[in-house]
Design a protein around this motif. Structure first.
Motif, PDB file in Angstrom:
ATOM      1  N   ASN A 137      22.705 -56.909  46.261  1.00 29.65           N
ATOM      2  CA  ASN A 137      23.551 -55.762  46.601  1.00 29.65           C
ATOM      3  C   ASN A 137      22.999 -54.990  47.799  1.00 29.65           C
ATOM      4  N   ILE A 138      21.686 -54.843  47.835  1.00 27.51           N
ATOM      5  CA  ILE A 138      21.070 -54.129  48.966  1.00 27.51           C
ATOM      6  C   ILE A 138      21.282 -54.928  50.257  1.00 27.51           C
ATOM      7  N   ARG A 139      21.124 -56.238  50.160  1.00 27.57           N
ATOM      8  CA  ARG A 139      21.315 -57.095  51.329  1.00 27.57           C
ATOM      9  C   ARG A 139      22.761 -56.998  51.836  1.00 27.57           C
ATOM     10  N   ILE A 140      23.729 -57.033  50.915  1.00 25.32           N
ATOM     11  CA  ILE A 140      25.136 -56.986  51.342  1.00 25.32           C
ATOM     12  C   ILE A 140      25.441 -55.644  52.024  1.00 25.32           C
ATOM     13  N   ARG A 141      24.912 -54.586  51.440  1.00 25.28           N
ATOM     14  CA  ARG A 141      25.137 -53.261  52.030  1.00 25.28           C
ATOM     15  C   ARG A 141      24.549 -53.220  53.447  1.00 25.28           C
ATOM     16  N   THR A 142      23.332 -53.727  53.586  1.00 26.25           N
ATOM     17  CA  THR A 142      22.670 -53.738  54.891  1.00 26.25           C
ATOM     18  C   THR A 142      23.463 -54.591  55.880  1.00 26.25           C
TER      19      THR A 142
ATOM     20  N   TYR B 159      25.167 -61.905  61.049  1.00 26.26           N
ATOM     21  CA  TYR B 159      25.238 -63.359  60.896  1.00 26.26           C
ATOM     22  C   TYR B 159      24.039 -63.909  60.122  1.00 26.26           C
ATOM     23  N   MET B 160      22.866 -63.467  60.521  1.00 29.17           N
ATOM     24  CA  MET B 160      21.642 -64.009  59.905  1.00 29.17           C
ATOM     25  C   MET B 160      21.530 -63.593  58.436  1.00 29.17           C
ATOM     26  N   LEU B 161      21.841 -62.347  58.138  1.00 31.36           N
ATOM     27  CA  LEU B 161      21.755 -61.885  56.745  1.00 31.36           C
ATOM     28  C   LEU B 161      22.754 -62.620  55.869  1.00 31.36           C
ATOM     29  N   LYS B 162      23.897 -62.893  56.446  1.00 32.62           N
ATOM     30  CA  LYS B 162      24.926 -63.577  55.670  1.00 32.62           C
ATOM     31  C   LYS B 162      24.571 -65.047  55.480  1.00 32.62           C
ATOM     32  N   LYS B 163      24.185 -65.669  56.581  1.00 33.45           N
ATOM     33  CA  LYS B 163      23.924 -67.103  56.539  1.00 33.45           C
ATOM     34  C   LYS B 163      22.670 -67.437  55.716  1.00 33.45           C
ATOM     35  N   PHE B 164      21.638 -66.614  55.860  1.00 37.73           N
ATOM     36  CA  PHE B 164      20.381 -66.921  55.168  1.00 37.73           C
ATOM     37  C   PHE B 164      20.134 -65.962  54.006  1.00 37.73           C
ATOM     38  N   HIS B 165      21.232 -65.598  53.345  1.00 37.90           N
ATOM     39  CA  HIS B 165      21.156 -64.661  52.207  1.00 37.90           C
ATOM     40  C   HIS B 165      20.168 -65.123  51.145  1.00 37.90           C
TER      41      HIS B 165
ATOM     42  N   SER C 204      12.814 -57.851  59.587  1.00 33.45           N
ATOM     43  CA  SER C 204      12.658 -56.902  60.697  1.00 33.45           C
ATOM     44  C   SER C 204      13.929 -56.072  60.905  1.00 33.45           C
ATOM     45  N   ILE C 205      15.012 -56.487  60.254  1.00 33.56           N
ATOM     46  CA  ILE C 205      16.299 -55.830  60.515  1.00 33.56           C
ATOM     47  C   ILE C 205      16.339 -54.405  59.962  1.00 33.56           C
ATOM     48  N   ASP C 206      15.804 -54.273  58.748  1.00 29.94           N
ATOM     49  CA  ASP C 206      16.002 -52.991  58.077  1.00 29.94           C
ATOM     50  C   ASP C 206      14.781 -52.673  57.197  1.00 29.94           C
ATOM     51  N   ASP C 207      14.227 -51.478  57.365  1.00 26.43           N
ATOM     52  CA  ASP C 207      13.003 -51.120  56.627  1.00 26.43           C
ATOM     53  C   ASP C 207      13.224 -51.047  55.120  1.00 26.43           C
ATOM     54  N   ASP C 208      14.383 -50.518  54.715  1.00 28.98           N
ATOM     55  CA  ASP C 208      14.670 -50.418  53.280  1.00 28.98           C
ATOM     56  C   ASP C 208      14.759 -51.807  52.653  1.00 28.98           C
ATOM     57  N   LEU C 209      15.467 -52.674  53.345  1.00 30.42           N
ATOM     58  CA  LEU C 209      15.626 -54.037  52.832  1.00 30.42           C
ATOM     59  C   LEU C 209      14.258 -54.710  52.732  1.00 30.42           C
ATOM     60  N   LYS C 210      13.441 -54.484  53.765  1.00 30.42           N
ATOM     61  CA  LYS C 210      12.106 -55.079  53.785  1.00 30.42           C
ATOM     62  C   LYS C 210      11.274 -54.569  52.608  1.00 30.42           C
ATOM     63  N   SER C 211      11.291 -53.286  52.370  1.00 34.76           N
ATOM     64  CA  SER C 211      10.444 -52.784  51.294  1.00 34.76           C
ATOM     65  C   SER C 211      11.000 -53.198  49.933  1.00 34.76           C
ATOM     66  N   ALA C 212      12.330 -53.296  49.825  1.00 34.05           N
ATOM     67  CA  ALA C 212      12.926 -53.786  48.575  1.00 34.05           C
ATOM     68  C   ALA C 212      12.481 -55.223  48.324  1.00 34.05           C
ATOM     69  N   TYR C 213      12.509 -56.034  49.375  1.00 40.08           N
ATOM     70  CA  TYR C 213      12.105 -57.435  49.247  1.00 40.08           C
ATOM     71  C   TYR C 213      10.636 -57.537  48.835  1.00 40.08           C
TER      72      TYR C 213
ATOM     73  N   LEU D  21      15.379 -46.331  47.566  1.00 39.38           N
ATOM     74  CA  LEU D  21      16.718 -46.874  47.286  1.00 39.38           C
ATOM     75  C   LEU D  21      17.088 -46.662  45.818  1.00 39.38           C
ATOM     76  N   VAL D  22      18.272 -46.144  45.621  1.00 40.75           N
ATOM     77  CA  VAL D  22      18.687 -45.786  44.264  1.00 40.75           C
ATOM     78  C   VAL D  22      18.755 -47.016  43.340  1.00 40.75           C
ATOM     79  N   GLU D  23      19.191 -48.157  43.881  1.00 37.81           N
ATOM     80  CA  GLU D  23      19.293 -49.362  43.038  1.00 37.81           C
ATOM     81  C   GLU D  23      17.939 -49.733  42.440  1.00 37.81           C
ATOM     82  N   LEU D  24      16.895 -49.569  43.240  1.00 39.64           N
ATOM     83  CA  LEU D  24      15.572 -49.936  42.743  1.00 39.64           C
ATOM     84  C   LEU D  24      15.063 -48.896  41.741  1.00 39.64           C
ATOM     85  N   ARG D  25      15.452 -47.644  41.951  1.00 38.48           N
ATOM     86  CA  ARG D  25      15.069 -46.620  40.971  1.00 38.48           C
ATOM     87  C   ARG D  25      15.741 -46.908  39.623  1.00 38.48           C
TER      88      ARG D  25
END
Ligand SMILES: [Zn+2]
Length: 431
Positions: free
Chosen positions: A249-254, A273-279, A314-323, A357-361
């Protein structure tokens, strides 16, 4: 002299009793005329031994030795009469039960065939040249599966039953060690489960050490109430799946933030493109991703998986820390041990609960709520960590039974079918 015929007809056990046997190939079927040797009989009413021959009658008995064409036994059955009380009675019929017209052999072959969960009542009926209802009747009469006694470790899960049942989901109890279905319960509703478990003798329940389940409140409440001595363990795959859904969900939002769209505040087509293709990079185990050069079609480039992952992160700091946090949990799940997992689990719960991120909380809250049960998921029996793995494969067999379930409209029949075809050791009733 008829030995071969008798053998082919699967009647060897009656070899010494057969007086005459003759096989005739008719247009559509095989007919077997049989006469048995006359034996000494007694009147069933007065037990007198003064008996005389009365007459013959024909009995037609379906005897499916070959699946190519129907085979009918024409049993030349004697009738006797008692000279004392005049009672007329039949000679013994060793081929089938009193009023049945299907031989024992056929009945057992049918039941054997139904032991395969892929075989439906419809297939069976066609193969044995009987009506579907007939096959169902044979099955219903022969199979009445009882609940298995409770083992040390029980997996509990639900299966979607659709038309089979007045409830949408049935509840499956499985023996973790033996992979046998303990029972299929018509609903997973809490109160029903409490009633069900309450009826089981206490001594039997006391032997249960662990219940493995998904994070489902009704199961936990029902088990806590009725099995005060048992521990509850959450299936660790279920937690990972839940966490992966959060990451997804976080990836799709990003990703959608970067969609080429006039109203998008920022847009970068390659990010999207990259987030979608290499989800899958964000949820799949990194070590399971292809280790060679991977083609990025749109840009006609070949990158190694490490370059792709670095780019995505590298695209998004929130996504990176969630990952990163997800990977930390995954590592914990793979390596922690029951006795020592407490500190790291607490630290993880803290990290999730305080994430930006609220989802992770929310996920952190879930971990906290199920903390003891997560710790229990590190329990092992015979060096095998508890999980709902065995129930997943059972459920896929059950789904096959449901999918091909012509003729299963009653829950009891469905339950018997499942237990009969999966456990393989359900006794056949002789009625
Ligand atoms: Zn008599």
């Amino acid at each position: 002299m008829y030995d071969d015929t008798i053998h082919i007809l699967q009647l060897s056990h009656l070899k010494d009793k057969i007086e005459h046997i003759e096989v005739r190939a008719e247009k559509q079927s095989l007919e077997v005329m049989i006469l048995l040797k006359r034996s000494i009989v007694m009147c069933p009413k007065c037990e007198s031994k003064f008996i005389r021959f009365h007459s013959y009658s024909y009995r037609k008995i379906i005897h499916s030795i070959s699946t190519g064409q129907p085979c009918i036994l024409k049993f030349h059955q004697r009738k006797y009469q008692c000279k004392v009380c005049s009672r007329v009675f039949n000679e013994d019929n060793p081929f089938t039960t009193k009023h049945a017209n299907i031989s024992h052999y056929t009945r057992l072959s049918i039941l054997n065939y139904l032991k395969d969960f892929n075989h439906t009542f419809t297939d069976t009926a066609a193969l044995f040249h009987l009506s579907i209802q007939r096959v169902i009747d044979i099955f219903d009469q022969a199979v009445d599966a009882r609940r298995r006694s409770l083992p040390e470790v029980i997996c509990i899960d639900e299966v979607y039953t659709n038309k089979m049942n007045k409830y949408k989901y049935a509840c499956v109890l499985l023996d973790f060690k033996a992979s046998k279905v303990i029972d299929v319960i018509s609903t997973r509703h809490k109160n029903y489960l409490i009633q069900y478990f309450s009826r089981i003798p206490k001594a039997e329940k006391d032997e249960v050490k662990v219940f493995v389940m998904d994070m489902w409140d009704s199961y936990r409440e029902a088990v806590q109430l009725t099995f005060p001595k048992a521990m509850i363990a959450i299936d660790s795959f279920h937690i990972i799946r839940t966490l992966n859904d959060v990451i997804r969900n976080i990836r799709i939002r990003t990703q959608n933030k970067y969609r080429l769209h006039k109203s998008s505040p920022e847009h970068d087509d390659m990010y999207y493109y990259m987030l979608k293709k290499f989800h899958y990079f964000l949820v799949k185990n990194y070590e399971n991703i292809y280790d060679g050069k991977i083609r990025i079609a749109k840009y006609n480039m070949y990158w190694h998986k490490s370059e792709i992952l670095d780019y995505l992160l590298s695209i998004d700091d929130d996504l990176k820390s969630a990952y990163r946090l997800k990977e930390r949990y995954r590592e914990f799940n793979l390596t922690a041990e029951y006795d020592t997992c407490d500190d790291e689990l607490n630290a993880l719960i803290y990290a999730f609960r305080n994430h930006s991120l609220v989802e992770l909380r929310v996920f952190g809250k879930t971990l906290e709520k199920w903390k003891i049960e997560i710790q229990n998921s590190f329990l092992a029996f015979n060096k095998r960590r508890v999980s709902n793995g065995p129930i997943e494969s059972t459920n896929s067999k059950i789904k096959t039974i449901i999918k091909t379930a012509n003729g299963i409209r009653k829950f009891t029949r469905f339950r018997n079918r499942v237990m009969f075809a999966i456990n393989k050791d359900i006794p056949i009733q002789n009625k």
